[in-house]
Design an enzyme around this catalytic site. Structure first.
Site, PDB file in Angstrom:
ATOM      1  N   SER A  76       3.982  -3.320  -0.157  1.00  0.00           N
ATOM      2  CA  SER A  76       3.240  -3.885   0.980  1.00  0.00           C
ATOM      3  C   SER A  76       3.124  -5.403   0.971  1.00  0.00           C
ATOM      4  CB  SER A  76       1.834  -3.288   1.046  1.00  0.00           C
ATOM      5  OG  SER A  76       1.897  -2.049   1.684  1.00  0.00           O
ATOM      6  N   LYS A  79       4.749  -6.902   3.856  1.00  0.00           N
ATOM      7  CA  LYS A  79       4.150  -6.891   5.205  1.00  0.00           C
ATOM      8  C   LYS A  79       3.705  -8.284   5.652  1.00  0.00           C
ATOM      9  CE  LYS A  79       2.664  -2.102   4.674  1.00  0.00           C
ATOM     10  NZ  LYS A  79       1.534  -1.200   4.402  1.00  0.00           N
ATOM     11  N   TYR A 201      11.279  -0.213   7.885  1.00  0.00           N
ATOM     12  CA  TYR A 201      10.014  -0.323   7.147  1.00  0.00           C
ATOM     13  C   TYR A 201      10.208   0.036   5.658  1.00  0.00           C
ATOM     14  CZ  TYR A 201       5.344   0.978   5.566  1.00  0.00           C
ATOM     15  OH  TYR A 201       4.186   1.092   4.837  1.00  0.00           O
ATOM     16  N   TYR A 253      -6.323  -4.096   1.059  1.00  0.00           N
ATOM     17  CA  TYR A 253      -6.748  -2.730   1.416  1.00  0.00           C
ATOM     18  C   TYR A 253      -8.248  -2.706   1.726  1.00  0.00           C
ATOM     19  CZ  TYR A 253      -2.201  -1.661  -0.660  1.00  0.00           C
ATOM     20  OH  TYR A 253      -0.870  -1.653  -0.964  1.00  0.00           O
ATOM     21  N   VAL A 271       1.370  -1.433  -3.541  1.00  0.00           N
ATOM     22  CA  VAL A 271       1.147  -0.308  -4.467  1.00  0.00           C
ATOM     23  C   VAL A 271       1.961  -0.379  -5.757  1.00  0.00           C
ATOM     24  CG1 VAL A 271       0.328   1.482  -2.878  1.00  0.00           C
ATOM     25  CG2 VAL A 271       2.779   1.166  -3.221  1.00  0.00           C
TER      26      VAL A 271
END
Ligand code: GLU
Length: 317
Positions: A76, A79, A201, A253, A271
């Site tokens: 992530s 992102k 993705y 998160y 993660v």
């Protein structure tokens, strides 16, 4: 006052050998206190008891510790870069498709998306990042190359690659991501084919990079949107401020608030145990250690960032 603070900004804050040896002790102390994510099977095979740290200053100086050169699956953390790319390609229209608020639901929550009529809470939850991937796919002739090429340019590393095995493992167990993407499609918030969007993705999550490479790639966020290595403008100063604000509110998160309290830096976590943090006008810091706490953030990574920000007085708050 302007003069002295400006000088302060330009000079590097010294990270001494003593600080680095404290960091290594902190890491040893933190090992065994979290769990490696294994829902993507290849991530579960990584040696849990390792850490890396890279601090890259705007002037190019680098301080490294531990396994700073070991590449890992950026997950992530990617992102942040896909959002940057989408802001470049789409502009403010992107914000009609994704909100900018922190989410108290899990990062891959389906009900959160349903409750918000198909508009994801922010670009860093999975649904938001899938919309961002769709936006990139719609504006690019070669969507499967554009993110990798962007990362190569930003990091200055032409040999960056997507770990195909990780991407395949993600597709195999990514049932929730398929659920989110189909729901987004149903709400009309995805234009391209679900399989194509998810392929993009999964592939950007599966790019392998080291702490040093990630910190190098993120320097534009510490420099008002200009990559100091190349002098190239990546985003405007205003967009840089917006990106850093989103990192503070949603980058860690469900514990973004807790992280702001303890560390106080814009940061994005993944993660696989990476955390990329920005000290505006000064430096980018990347830490990596695979064991995660219950919120999905690296245990040792957070310990190191907490120590470093307190020791150096570099929190933005
Ligand atoms: N590729 C991972 C997923 O979609 C990213 C998760 C993360 O790092 O937050 O589940």
């Amino acid at each position: 006052m302007a003069v002295s603070s400006d000088q302060n900004i330009k000079s590097n804050i010294e990270i001494t050998g003593k600080i680095l040896s404290e960091i290594s002790k902190l890491a040893e102390h933190g090992f065994g206190k979290g769990t490696v994510a294994d829902y993507i099977s290849s991530l579960g095979k990584v040696n849990p008891n390792q850490y890396g740290l890279a601090v890259v200053y705007r002037n190019g100086d680098i301080v490294e510790a531990g396994n700073s050169g070991t590449r890992f699956s950026i997950q992530s953390v990617s992102k942040l870069f896909t959002l940057t790319l989408a802001m470049r390609l789409v502009g403010p229209e992107l914000w009609t498709r994704v909100h900018r608020n922190p989410s108290m639901d899990r990062f891959n929550s389906v009900s959160d998306l349903e409750n918000n009529n198909g508009i994801p809470g922010n670009p860093f939850v999975n649904a938001g990042a899938i919309v961002v991937s769709d936006a990139i796919a719609s504006r690019s002739a070669a969507p499967n190359r554009i993110v990798l090429d962007f990362m190569r340019t930003l990091s200055g590393q032409n040999d960056l690659y997507v770990d195909q095995q990780v991407a395949l493992d993600e597709a195999e167990t990514g049932h929730r991501n398929f659920a989110l993407a189909y729901l987004l499609k149903d709400y009309g918030n995805i234009s391209n084919k679900v399989d194509d969007v998810l392929s993009l993705y999964f592939r950007h999550c599966a790019i392998e990079m080291s702490c040093t490479e990630l910190a190098q790639a993120a320097l534009y966020l510490a420099n008002d949107g200009v990559d100091p290595k190349s002098g190239q403008r990546i985003v405007s100063a205003e967009e840089t401020r917006e990106l850093n604000a989103l990192l503070v509110t949603s980058g860690m998160y469900n514990s973004s608030g807790e992280f702001a309290f303890r560390v106080g830096l814009p940061a994005k976590s993944g993660v696989s145990g990476g955390i990329l943090a920005i000290v505006p006008q000064r430096m980018a810091i990347c830490v990596w250690s695979p064991e995660l706490d219950t919120n999905g953030n690296s245990v040792v990574g957070q310990l190191i960032l907490e120590y470093l920000t307190q020791k150096l007085g570099i929190s933005v708050f």
